[in-house]
Design a protein around this motif. Structure first.
Motif, PDB file in Angstrom:
ATOM      1  N   PRO A 183     -14.788 -29.407  34.888  1.00 23.85           N
ATOM      2  CA  PRO A 183     -14.895 -27.963  35.110  1.00 23.85           C
ATOM      3  C   PRO A 183     -14.217 -27.551  36.427  1.00 23.85           C
ATOM      4  O   PRO A 183     -14.090 -26.367  36.706  1.00 23.85           O
ATOM      5  CB  PRO A 183     -16.408 -27.741  35.189  1.00 23.85           C
ATOM      6  CG  PRO A 183     -16.959 -29.035  35.678  1.00 23.85           C
ATOM      7  CD  PRO A 183     -16.050 -30.118  35.154  1.00 23.85           C
ATOM      8  N   PHE A 184     -13.814 -28.525  37.221  1.00 24.25           N
ATOM      9  CA  PHE A 184     -13.208 -28.227  38.525  1.00 24.25           C
ATOM     10  C   PHE A 184     -11.688 -28.283  38.436  1.00 24.25           C
ATOM     11  O   PHE A 184     -11.141 -29.115  37.714  1.00 24.25           O
ATOM     12  CB  PHE A 184     -13.680 -29.248  39.576  1.00 24.25           C
ATOM     13  CG  PHE A 184     -15.164 -29.265  39.734  1.00 24.25           C
ATOM     14  CD1 PHE A 184     -15.823 -28.188  40.311  1.00 24.25           C
ATOM     15  CD2 PHE A 184     -15.911 -30.343  39.288  1.00 24.25           C
ATOM     16  CE1 PHE A 184     -17.209 -28.190  40.445  1.00 24.25           C
ATOM     17  CE2 PHE A 184     -17.292 -30.360  39.419  1.00 24.25           C
ATOM     18  CZ  PHE A 184     -17.940 -29.273  39.996  1.00 24.25           C
ATOM     19  N   PRO A 185     -10.980 -27.434  39.193  1.00 27.95           N
ATOM     20  CA  PRO A 185      -9.519 -27.529  39.218  1.00 27.95           C
ATOM     21  C   PRO A 185      -9.101 -28.820  39.925  1.00 27.95           C
ATOM     22  O   PRO A 185      -9.934 -29.461  40.579  1.00 27.95           O
ATOM     23  CB  PRO A 185      -9.092 -26.293  40.021  1.00 27.95           C
ATOM     24  CG  PRO A 185     -10.270 -25.930  40.850  1.00 27.95           C
ATOM     25  CD  PRO A 185     -11.492 -26.381  40.096  1.00 27.95           C
ATOM     26  N   PRO A 186      -7.823 -29.202  39.821  1.00 23.72           N
ATOM     27  CA  PRO A 186      -7.394 -30.409  40.542  1.00 23.72           C
ATOM     28  C   PRO A 186      -7.559 -30.216  42.052  1.00 23.72           C
ATOM     29  O   PRO A 186      -7.666 -29.086  42.532  1.00 23.72           O
ATOM     30  CB  PRO A 186      -5.906 -30.534  40.188  1.00 23.72           C
ATOM     31  CG  PRO A 186      -5.672 -29.635  39.041  1.00 23.72           C
ATOM     32  CD  PRO A 186      -6.725 -28.582  39.065  1.00 23.72           C
ATOM     33  N   SER A 187      -7.529 -31.308  42.787  1.00 20.46           N
ATOM     34  CA  SER A 187      -7.600 -31.252  44.248  1.00 20.46           C
ATOM     35  C   SER A 187      -6.518 -30.305  44.771  1.00 20.46           C
ATOM     36  O   SER A 187      -5.373 -30.359  44.320  1.00 20.46           O
ATOM     37  CB  SER A 187      -7.375 -32.667  44.800  1.00 20.46           C
ATOM     38  OG  SER A 187      -6.507 -32.653  45.914  1.00 20.46           O
ATOM     39  N   PRO A 188      -6.848 -29.436  45.732  1.00 19.31           N
ATOM     40  CA  PRO A 188      -5.840 -28.513  46.279  1.00 19.31           C
ATOM     41  C   PRO A 188      -4.631 -29.269  46.835  1.00 19.31           C
ATOM     42  O   PRO A 188      -3.503 -28.805  46.748  1.00 19.31           O
ATOM     43  CB  PRO A 188      -6.592 -27.781  47.395  1.00 19.31           C
ATOM     44  CG  PRO A 188      -8.038 -27.949  47.072  1.00 19.31           C
ATOM     45  CD  PRO A 188      -8.178 -29.238  46.317  1.00 19.31           C
ATOM     46  N   PHE A 189      -4.876 -30.452  47.397  1.00 19.78           N
ATOM     47  CA  PHE A 189      -3.770 -31.262  47.926  1.00 19.78           C
ATOM     48  C   PHE A 189      -2.855 -31.705  46.773  1.00 19.78           C
ATOM     49  O   PHE A 189      -1.624 -31.641  46.871  1.00 19.78           O
ATOM     50  CB  PHE A 189      -4.337 -32.467  48.679  1.00 19.78           C
ATOM     51  CG  PHE A 189      -3.296 -33.340  49.326  1.00 19.78           C
ATOM     52  CD1 PHE A 189      -2.293 -32.794  50.135  1.00 19.78           C
ATOM     53  CD2 PHE A 189      -3.314 -34.719  49.121  1.00 19.78           C
ATOM     54  CE1 PHE A 189      -1.335 -33.607  50.737  1.00 19.78           C
ATOM     55  CE2 PHE A 189      -2.352 -35.536  49.720  1.00 19.78           C
ATOM     56  CZ  PHE A 189      -1.368 -34.974  50.521  1.00 19.78           C
ATOM     57  N   ALA A 190      -3.459 -32.097  45.649  1.00 16.97           N
ATOM     58  CA  ALA A 190      -2.679 -32.501  44.470  1.00 16.97           C
ATOM     59  C   ALA A 190      -1.840 -31.327  43.965  1.00 16.97           C
ATOM     60  O   ALA A 190      -0.664 -31.489  43.619  1.00 16.97           O
ATOM     61  CB  ALA A 190      -3.613 -33.010  43.367  1.00 16.97           C
ATOM     62  N   ASP A 235      -6.941 -37.699  48.028  1.00 17.60           N
ATOM     63  CA  ASP A 235      -8.024 -36.764  48.352  1.00 17.60           C
ATOM     64  C   ASP A 235      -9.370 -37.317  47.846  1.00 17.60           C
ATOM     65  O   ASP A 235      -9.994 -36.776  46.925  1.00 17.60           O
ATOM     66  CB  ASP A 235      -7.720 -35.389  47.730  1.00 17.60           C
ATOM     67  CG  ASP A 235      -8.568 -34.295  48.350  1.00 17.60           C
ATOM     68  OD1 ASP A 235      -9.515 -34.615  49.085  1.00 17.60           O
ATOM     69  OD2 ASP A 235      -8.271 -33.108  48.091  1.00 17.60           O
ATOM     70  N   GLY A 236      -9.780 -38.410  48.472  1.00 15.48           N
ATOM     71  CA  GLY A 236     -11.008 -39.095  48.038  1.00 15.48           C
ATOM     72  C   GLY A 236     -12.262 -38.235  48.180  1.00 15.48           C
ATOM     73  O   GLY A 236     -13.185 -38.357  47.378  1.00 15.48           O
ATOM     74  N   ASP A 237     -12.280 -37.348  49.182  1.00 10.83           N
ATOM     75  CA  ASP A 237     -13.483 -36.522  49.387  1.00 10.83           C
ATOM     76  C   ASP A 237     -13.688 -35.576  48.209  1.00 10.83           C
ATOM     77  O   ASP A 237     -14.808 -35.394  47.724  1.00 10.83           O
ATOM     78  CB  ASP A 237     -13.345 -35.683  50.675  1.00 10.83           C
ATOM     79  CG  ASP A 237     -13.451 -36.561  51.910  1.00 10.83           C
ATOM     80  OD1 ASP A 237     -13.889 -37.720  51.766  1.00 10.83           O
ATOM     81  OD2 ASP A 237     -13.083 -36.085  53.004  1.00 10.83           O
ATOM     82  N   TYR A 238     -12.586 -34.989  47.770  1.00  7.17           N
ATOM     83  CA  TYR A 238     -12.677 -34.034  46.653  1.00  7.17           C
ATOM     84  C   TYR A 238     -13.124 -34.754  45.375  1.00  7.17           C
ATOM     85  O   TYR A 238     -13.974 -34.276  44.621  1.00  7.17           O
ATOM     86  CB  TYR A 238     -11.321 -33.358  46.449  1.00  7.17           C
ATOM     87  CG  TYR A 238     -11.350 -32.238  45.426  1.00  7.17           C
ATOM     88  CD1 TYR A 238     -11.888 -30.994  45.747  1.00  7.17           C
ATOM     89  CD2 TYR A 238     -10.851 -32.437  44.138  1.00  7.17           C
ATOM     90  CE1 TYR A 238     -11.933 -29.971  44.808  1.00  7.17           C
ATOM     91  CE2 TYR A 238     -10.894 -31.419  43.196  1.00  7.17           C
ATOM     92  CZ  TYR A 238     -11.437 -30.193  43.528  1.00  7.17           C
ATOM     93  OH  TYR A 238     -11.482 -29.192  42.591  1.00  7.17           O
ATOM     94  N   PHE A 239     -12.541 -35.926  45.156  1.00  8.89           N
ATOM     95  CA  PHE A 239     -12.896 -36.760  44.005  1.00  8.89           C
ATOM     96  C   PHE A 239     -14.402 -37.054  44.007  1.00  8.89           C
ATOM     97  O   PHE A 239     -15.097 -36.878  42.998  1.00  8.89           O
ATOM     98  CB  PHE A 239     -12.061 -38.042  44.092  1.00  8.89           C
ATOM     99  CG  PHE A 239     -12.493 -39.178  43.211  1.00  8.89           C
ATOM    100  CD1 PHE A 239     -12.360 -39.100  41.828  1.00  8.89           C
ATOM    101  CD2 PHE A 239     -13.000 -40.349  43.767  1.00  8.89           C
ATOM    102  CE1 PHE A 239     -12.739 -40.173  41.020  1.00  8.89           C
ATOM    103  CE2 PHE A 239     -13.377 -41.416  42.967  1.00  8.89           C
ATOM    104  CZ  PHE A 239     -13.250 -41.324  41.595  1.00  8.89           C
ATOM    105  N   ASP A 240     -14.914 -37.448  45.175  1.00 10.75           N
ATOM    106  CA  ASP A 240     -16.340 -37.768  45.269  1.00 10.75           C
ATOM    107  C   ASP A 240     -17.210 -36.538  45.067  1.00 10.75           C
ATOM    108  O   ASP A 240     -18.244 -36.603  44.391  1.00 10.75           O
ATOM    109  CB  ASP A 240     -16.656 -38.386  46.639  1.00 10.75           C
ATOM    110  CG  ASP A 240     -16.465 -39.887  46.607  1.00 10.75           C
ATOM    111  OD1 ASP A 240     -16.542 -40.468  45.504  1.00 10.75           O
ATOM    112  OD2 ASP A 240     -16.228 -40.475  47.670  1.00 10.75           O
TER     113      ASP A 240
END
Ligand code: PMP
Length: 352
Positions: free
Chosen positions: A35-42, A257-262
Protein backbone atom coordinates in the motif's frame (compact mmCIF):
# COMPACT_ATOMS: atom_id res chain seq x y z
CA UNK A 1 -5.92 -20.30 -31.02
CA UNK A 2 -4.74 -19.69 -34.58
CA UNK A 3 -4.07 -22.63 -36.83
CA UNK A 4 -0.39 -21.60 -36.72
CA UNK A 5 0.04 -22.03 -32.96
CA UNK A 6 2.68 -24.65 -32.33
CA UNK A 7 1.36 -28.02 -31.23
CA UNK A 8 3.81 -27.94 -28.34
CA UNK A 9 1.74 -25.19 -26.69
CA UNK A 10 -1.74 -26.45 -27.51
CA UNK A 11 -2.43 -27.67 -24.00
CA UNK A 12 -0.76 -24.75 -22.23
CA UNK A 13 -3.06 -23.05 -19.71
CA UNK A 14 -1.66 -19.61 -18.94
CA UNK A 15 -1.45 -18.18 -15.43
CA UNK A 16 -4.43 -16.04 -14.45
CA UNK A 17 -3.20 -12.90 -12.73
CA UNK A 18 -5.40 -11.16 -10.17
CA UNK A 19 -7.75 -8.54 -11.60
CA UNK A 20 -6.03 -5.23 -12.33
CA UNK A 21 -8.79 -2.61 -12.67
CA UNK A 22 -7.20 0.58 -13.97
CA UNK A 23 -9.79 3.02 -12.69
CA UNK A 24 -8.89 2.88 -8.98
CA UNK A 25 -12.50 2.62 -7.90
CA UNK A 26 -11.71 -0.49 -5.86
CA UNK A 27 -9.97 -0.99 -2.57
CA UNK A 28 -7.48 -3.34 -4.13
CA UNK A 29 -6.50 -6.19 -1.83
CA UNK A 30 -6.12 -8.93 -4.44
CA UNK A 31 -2.53 -9.02 -5.72
CA UNK A 32 -0.38 -8.49 -2.62
CA UNK A 33 1.07 -5.17 -3.72
CA UNK A 34 2.37 -2.78 -1.09
CA UNK A 35 0.00 0.00 0.00
CA UNK A 36 3.07 2.26 0.25
CA UNK A 37 4.73 4.04 -2.69
CA UNK A 38 8.36 3.13 -3.48
CA UNK A 39 11.11 4.71 -1.38
CA UNK A 40 11.44 8.42 -2.29
CA UNK A 41 15.16 7.80 -2.89
CA UNK A 42 14.28 4.99 -5.34
CA UNK A 43 11.84 7.27 -7.15
CA UNK A 44 14.45 10.03 -7.41
CA UNK A 45 17.06 7.69 -8.91
CA UNK A 46 14.52 6.24 -11.38
CA UNK A 47 13.44 9.71 -12.45
CA UNK A 48 17.04 10.75 -13.12
CA UNK A 49 17.51 7.61 -15.18
CA UNK A 50 14.47 8.41 -17.34
CA UNK A 51 16.59 11.00 -19.17
CA UNK A 52 18.99 8.27 -20.31
CA UNK A 53 16.47 5.88 -21.81
CA UNK A 54 17.98 6.26 -25.29
CA UNK A 55 20.66 3.83 -24.13
CA UNK A 56 20.25 0.12 -23.41
CA UNK A 57 20.48 -0.92 -19.79
CA UNK A 58 23.60 -2.61 -18.40
CA UNK A 59 23.22 -6.33 -19.19
CA UNK A 60 25.38 -7.18 -16.17
CA UNK A 61 23.21 -5.04 -13.84
CA UNK A 62 26.47 -4.07 -12.10
CA UNK A 63 25.14 -1.31 -9.87
CA UNK A 64 22.21 -3.41 -8.74
CA UNK A 65 24.21 -6.60 -8.26
CA UNK A 66 26.76 -4.67 -6.18
CA UNK A 67 24.04 -3.12 -4.00
CA UNK A 68 22.31 -6.48 -3.50
CA UNK A 69 25.55 -8.35 -2.77
CA UNK A 70 26.35 -5.71 -0.16
CA UNK A 71 22.90 -5.84 1.40
CA UNK A 72 22.63 -9.64 1.50
CA UNK A 73 26.23 -10.52 2.38
CA UNK A 74 26.85 -12.54 -0.80
CA UNK A 75 29.35 -12.27 -3.67
CA UNK A 76 28.57 -10.39 -6.88
CA UNK A 77 28.83 -13.70 -8.76
CA UNK A 78 26.12 -15.16 -6.50
CA UNK A 79 23.24 -12.89 -7.62
CA UNK A 80 21.20 -12.61 -10.82
CA UNK A 81 18.36 -10.18 -11.51
CA UNK A 82 15.20 -10.69 -13.50
CA UNK A 83 12.17 -8.87 -14.82
CA UNK A 84 10.22 -9.77 -11.70
CA UNK A 85 10.95 -12.96 -9.80
CA UNK A 86 8.56 -14.73 -12.18
CA UNK A 87 11.20 -14.43 -14.88
CA UNK A 88 13.85 -15.89 -12.58
CA UNK A 89 11.55 -18.74 -11.55
CA UNK A 90 10.87 -19.44 -15.23
CA UNK A 91 14.63 -19.63 -15.86
CA UNK A 92 15.00 -21.98 -12.90
CA UNK A 93 12.35 -24.37 -14.28
CA UNK A 94 14.06 -24.26 -17.69
CA UNK A 95 17.57 -24.64 -16.27
CA UNK A 96 17.11 -27.27 -13.57
CA UNK A 97 14.15 -29.41 -14.64
CA UNK A 98 13.81 -32.03 -17.36
CA UNK A 99 12.62 -35.61 -17.82
CA UNK A 100 15.27 -36.82 -15.39
CA UNK A 101 14.61 -34.03 -12.91
CA UNK A 102 10.85 -33.39 -12.64
CA UNK A 103 9.67 -30.31 -10.80
CA UNK A 104 8.33 -31.04 -7.31
CA UNK A 105 6.10 -28.67 -5.40
CA UNK A 106 3.10 -28.60 -3.07
CA UNK A 107 -0.46 -29.05 -4.33
CA UNK A 108 -1.36 -25.75 -2.73
CA UNK A 109 1.25 -23.15 -3.64
CA UNK A 110 2.01 -20.38 -6.12
CA UNK A 111 -0.15 -21.14 -9.16
CA UNK A 112 2.54 -20.16 -11.64
CA UNK A 113 4.65 -23.25 -10.88
CA UNK A 114 2.43 -25.56 -12.93
CA UNK A 115 2.49 -23.04 -15.79
CA UNK A 116 6.30 -22.79 -15.71
CA UNK A 117 6.48 -26.57 -15.80
CA UNK A 118 4.02 -26.87 -18.67
CA UNK A 119 5.57 -24.04 -20.65
CA UNK A 120 8.98 -25.68 -20.33
CA UNK A 121 7.39 -29.06 -21.00
CA UNK A 122 8.87 -30.68 -17.93
CA UNK A 123 7.02 -33.23 -15.83
CA UNK A 124 5.95 -32.19 -12.35
CA UNK A 125 4.70 -33.82 -9.17
CA UNK A 126 2.46 -32.05 -6.69
CA UNK A 127 2.87 -33.17 -3.07
CA UNK A 128 -0.26 -32.58 -0.98
CA UNK A 129 0.11 -30.32 2.03
CA UNK A 130 -1.21 -31.66 5.32
CA UNK A 131 -4.86 -31.07 6.21
CA UNK A 132 -3.93 -27.85 8.03
CA UNK A 133 -1.97 -26.62 4.96
CA UNK A 134 1.43 -27.15 6.54
CA UNK A 135 4.23 -28.72 4.53
CA UNK A 136 5.48 -32.07 5.83
CA UNK A 137 9.25 -32.08 5.35
CA UNK A 138 9.32 -35.91 5.37
CA UNK A 139 7.30 -35.94 2.12
CA UNK A 140 10.20 -34.23 0.35
CA UNK A 141 13.00 -36.47 1.56
CA UNK A 142 14.14 -39.05 -0.95
CA UNK A 143 12.01 -37.69 -3.81
CA UNK A 144 13.92 -37.30 -7.07
CA UNK A 145 13.61 -33.99 -8.91
CA UNK A 146 14.00 -30.24 -8.46
CA UNK A 147 12.09 -28.92 -5.46
CA UNK A 148 10.27 -25.57 -5.45
CA UNK A 149 9.07 -24.26 -2.09
CA UNK A 150 7.39 -20.91 -1.58
CA UNK A 151 8.34 -19.81 1.93
CA UNK A 152 6.12 -18.30 3.26
CA UNK A 153 3.74 -20.28 1.11
CA UNK A 154 1.08 -18.68 -1.07
CA UNK A 155 -1.83 -18.36 -0.69
CA UNK A 156 -1.70 -19.64 2.91
CA UNK A 157 1.07 -17.39 4.28
CA UNK A 158 2.35 -20.30 6.38
CA UNK A 159 6.15 -20.33 6.79
CA UNK A 160 8.55 -23.16 7.46
CA UNK A 161 11.43 -22.45 9.85
CA UNK A 162 14.83 -22.21 8.18
CA UNK A 163 16.04 -25.42 9.86
CA UNK A 164 13.21 -27.37 8.20
CA UNK A 165 14.10 -26.04 4.74
CA UNK A 166 17.70 -26.90 5.52
CA UNK A 167 16.70 -30.52 6.19
CA UNK A 168 15.24 -30.72 2.69
CA UNK A 169 18.29 -29.07 1.09
CA UNK A 170 20.79 -31.18 3.05
CA UNK A 171 18.96 -34.46 2.46
CA UNK A 172 20.14 -34.71 -1.14
CA UNK A 173 23.10 -32.66 -2.36
CA UNK A 174 22.42 -33.82 -5.94
CA UNK A 175 19.02 -32.18 -6.09
CA UNK A 176 18.41 -28.44 -6.57
CA UNK A 177 16.04 -26.82 -4.06
CA UNK A 178 14.56 -23.46 -5.06
CA UNK A 179 13.14 -21.45 -2.16
CA UNK A 180 10.80 -18.72 -3.36
CA UNK A 181 10.98 -16.03 -0.67
CA UNK A 182 8.60 -13.53 -2.28
CA UNK A 183 7.01 -12.82 1.14
CA UNK A 184 9.91 -13.53 3.49
CA UNK A 185 10.34 -9.93 4.67
CA UNK A 186 7.00 -10.01 6.50
CA UNK A 187 8.13 -12.26 9.30
CA UNK A 188 9.70 -15.50 8.03
CA UNK A 189 13.30 -16.67 8.18
CA UNK A 190 15.35 -16.27 5.02
CA UNK A 191 17.63 -19.04 3.76
CA UNK A 192 19.95 -16.63 1.93
CA UNK A 193 22.92 -17.30 4.21
CA UNK A 194 22.63 -21.05 3.59
CA UNK A 195 23.81 -20.59 0.00
CA UNK A 196 27.38 -20.61 1.29
CA UNK A 197 26.79 -23.98 2.95
CA UNK A 198 24.87 -25.73 0.13
CA UNK A 199 25.65 -25.46 -3.57
CA UNK A 200 22.26 -26.97 -4.46
CA UNK A 201 20.21 -24.13 -2.92
CA UNK A 202 18.76 -21.26 -4.90
CA UNK A 203 16.86 -18.51 -3.08
CA UNK A 204 14.55 -16.25 -5.09
CA UNK A 205 13.20 -12.91 -3.86
CA UNK A 206 11.18 -10.05 -5.32
CA UNK A 207 11.01 -6.26 -5.06
CA UNK A 208 7.25 -6.41 -5.74
CA UNK A 209 6.04 -6.71 -2.15
CA UNK A 210 8.23 -5.43 0.69
CA UNK A 211 10.04 -2.93 -1.58
CA UNK A 212 6.93 -1.49 -3.27
CA UNK A 213 8.16 -2.00 -6.84
CA UNK A 214 5.59 -4.42 -8.34
CA UNK A 215 5.16 -2.19 -11.39
CA UNK A 216 8.93 -1.88 -11.87
CA UNK A 217 9.25 -5.67 -12.31
CA UNK A 218 12.32 -6.70 -10.38
CA UNK A 219 13.33 -9.95 -8.73
CA UNK A 220 16.51 -11.89 -8.15
CA UNK A 221 18.05 -15.20 -7.22
CA UNK A 222 21.01 -15.85 -4.96
CA UNK A 223 22.91 -19.08 -4.99
CA UNK A 224 26.18 -20.77 -5.69
CA UNK A 225 28.10 -19.03 -8.51
CA UNK A 226 27.64 -22.02 -10.83
CA UNK A 227 23.86 -22.06 -10.43
CA UNK A 228 23.85 -18.30 -11.10
CA UNK A 229 25.98 -18.82 -14.20
CA UNK A 230 23.41 -21.32 -15.52
CA UNK A 231 20.61 -18.83 -14.99
CA UNK A 232 22.67 -16.16 -16.74
CA UNK A 233 23.19 -18.48 -19.71
CA UNK A 234 19.41 -18.56 -20.11
CA UNK A 235 19.02 -14.85 -19.38
CA UNK A 236 21.56 -13.88 -22.03
CA UNK A 237 19.85 -16.31 -24.43
CA UNK A 238 16.46 -14.68 -23.79
CA UNK A 239 16.90 -10.97 -23.14
CA UNK A 240 20.19 -9.57 -21.81
CA UNK A 241 18.46 -6.22 -21.14
CA UNK A 242 15.74 -7.77 -19.02
CA UNK A 243 16.07 -5.13 -16.30
CA UNK A 244 15.36 -1.68 -17.71
CA UNK A 245 17.35 1.41 -16.69
CA UNK A 246 14.66 3.01 -14.53
CA UNK A 247 13.90 -0.17 -12.64
CA UNK A 248 17.59 -0.84 -12.11
CA UNK A 249 18.02 2.64 -10.61
CA UNK A 250 14.90 2.23 -8.47
CA UNK A 251 16.18 -1.13 -7.26
CA UNK A 252 19.49 0.38 -6.15
CA UNK A 253 17.59 3.15 -4.34
CA UNK A 254 15.27 0.66 -2.64
CA UNK A 255 18.19 -1.43 -1.41
CA UNK A 256 20.05 1.62 -0.10
CA UNK A 257 16.98 2.93 1.75
CA UNK A 258 16.91 0.31 4.50
CA UNK A 259 14.99 2.53 6.93
CA UNK A 260 12.07 2.93 4.56
CA UNK A 261 12.05 -0.80 3.83
CA UNK A 262 11.91 -1.57 7.56
CA UNK A 263 9.22 1.01 8.20
CA UNK A 264 6.95 -0.42 5.47
CA UNK A 265 7.32 -4.09 6.28
CA UNK A 266 6.92 -3.59 10.03
CA UNK A 267 3.84 -1.45 9.54
CA UNK A 268 2.29 -4.14 7.34
CA UNK A 269 3.04 -6.81 9.94
CA UNK A 270 1.35 -4.74 12.67
CA UNK A 271 -1.69 -4.11 10.49
CA UNK A 272 -1.83 -7.84 9.64
CA UNK A 273 -1.98 -8.80 13.30
CA UNK A 274 -4.66 -6.22 14.08
CA UNK A 275 -6.87 -7.26 11.16
CA UNK A 276 -6.33 -10.98 11.81
CA UNK A 277 -7.56 -10.48 15.39
CA UNK A 278 -10.59 -8.51 14.20
CA UNK A 279 -11.48 -11.13 11.58
CA UNK A 280 -11.14 -13.89 14.17
CA UNK A 281 -13.47 -11.97 16.44
CA UNK A 282 -15.96 -11.91 13.55
CA UNK A 283 -15.82 -15.70 13.36
CA UNK A 284 -13.22 -16.18 10.62
CA UNK A 285 -10.80 -19.05 10.63
CA UNK A 286 -7.34 -17.91 9.49
CA UNK A 287 -4.03 -19.58 8.80
CA UNK A 288 -1.03 -18.25 10.68
CA UNK A 289 0.24 -15.90 7.98
CA UNK A 290 3.81 -14.61 7.89
CA UNK A 291 3.14 -12.78 4.61
CA UNK A 292 1.53 -9.49 3.53
CA UNK A 293 -1.82 -11.21 3.14
CA UNK A 294 -4.36 -13.13 5.20
CA UNK A 295 -6.00 -16.39 4.19
CA UNK A 296 -9.45 -16.60 5.70
CA UNK A 297 -12.69 -18.54 5.65
CA UNK A 298 -15.96 -18.19 7.50
CA UNK A 299 -18.36 -21.00 8.33
CA UNK A 300 -21.31 -18.72 7.62
CA UNK A 301 -20.49 -17.79 4.02
CA UNK A 302 -18.74 -19.50 1.10
CA UNK A 303 -15.45 -18.13 -0.21
CA UNK A 304 -16.82 -17.20 -3.61
CA UNK A 305 -19.97 -15.60 -2.19
CA UNK A 306 -17.88 -13.43 0.11
CA UNK A 307 -15.53 -12.47 -2.72
CA UNK A 308 -18.47 -11.43 -4.93
CA UNK A 309 -20.23 -9.48 -2.16
CA UNK A 310 -17.01 -7.67 -1.28
CA UNK A 311 -16.52 -6.81 -4.95
CA UNK A 312 -20.05 -5.35 -5.07
CA UNK A 313 -19.00 -3.14 -2.17
CA UNK A 314 -15.85 -2.05 -3.98
CA UNK A 315 -13.34 -4.28 -2.19
CA UNK A 316 -11.30 -6.69 -4.32
CA UNK A 317 -9.80 -9.79 -2.70
CA UNK A 318 -8.52 -12.96 -4.34
CA UNK A 319 -10.58 -16.10 -4.58
CA UNK A 320 -9.14 -19.27 -6.12
CA UNK A 321 -11.34 -21.73 -8.00
CA UNK A 322 -9.32 -24.68 -6.86
CA UNK A 323 -9.88 -27.73 -4.77
CA UNK A 324 -9.05 -27.17 -1.07
CA UNK A 325 -9.21 -23.40 -1.64
CA UNK A 326 -12.89 -22.78 -2.45
CA UNK A 327 -13.84 -21.81 1.09
CA UNK A 328 -11.11 -19.21 1.44
CA UNK A 329 -10.16 -15.76 0.28
CA UNK A 330 -6.69 -14.29 0.21
CA UNK A 331 -6.76 -10.73 1.46
CA UNK A 332 -3.75 -8.46 0.93
CA UNK A 333 -2.77 -6.41 3.96
CA UNK A 334 -3.14 -2.84 2.78
CA UNK A 335 -3.12 0.46 4.65
CA UNK A 336 -5.05 0.81 7.91
CA UNK A 337 -7.67 2.85 6.06
CA UNK A 338 -8.12 0.17 3.40
CA UNK A 339 -8.39 -2.55 6.03
CA UNK A 340 -11.01 -0.59 7.95
CA UNK A 341 -13.09 -0.38 4.77
CA UNK A 342 -12.68 -4.13 4.31
CA UNK A 343 -13.71 -4.86 7.91
CA UNK A 344 -16.74 -2.60 7.64
CA UNK A 345 -17.80 -4.32 4.39
CA UNK A 346 -17.34 -7.74 6.00
CA UNK A 347 -19.45 -6.74 9.02
CA UNK A 348 -22.23 -5.54 6.71
CA UNK A 349 -22.14 -8.76 4.67
CA UNK A 350 -22.20 -10.99 7.75
CA UNK A 351 -25.07 -8.95 9.17
CA UNK A 352 -27.23 -9.33 6.07
N1 PMP B 1 6.42 -16.01 -5.99
C1 PMP B 1 5.27 -15.93 -5.31
C2 PMP B 1 5.00 -16.94 -4.24
C3 PMP B 1 4.34 -14.93 -5.61
O1 PMP B 1 3.18 -14.87 -4.96
C4 PMP B 1 4.64 -13.98 -6.62
C5 PMP B 1 3.69 -12.85 -6.91
N2 PMP B 1 2.62 -13.14 -7.68
C6 PMP B 1 5.85 -14.12 -7.31
C7 PMP B 1 6.72 -15.14 -6.96
C8 PMP B 1 6.21 -13.25 -8.47
O2 PMP B 1 6.40 -11.92 -8.16
P1 PMP B 1 7.10 -10.93 -9.15
O3 PMP B 1 7.20 -11.55 -10.53
O4 PMP B 1 6.26 -9.71 -9.13
O5 PMP B 1 8.47 -10.69 -8.59
Amino acid sequence: MSRFFSAKYKSLTPYTPGEQPQDRQFVKLNTNESPFPPSPFAVRLAREEAGRLELYSDPDCKSLVAAAADCLGVGTDEVVFGNGSDEILGFAFAAFCDGEHPAIFADITYGFYTVFAEQNRVPYTEIPLAEDYTLRVEDYLGVRGTVFIANPNAPTGIALPKREIERIVASDPDRVVVVDEAYVDFGAESCVDLIHKYDNLLVVQTFSKSRSLAGGRLGFAVGNAELIRDLNTLRFSTNPYNVNRMTMAAGVGALRDGDYFDFCRKKIMRTRERVAAELRALGFDLTDSCANFLFARHAGIGGKALYLKLKEKGVLVRHFEKERLYDYNRITVGSDEQMDILLQAVREILGE
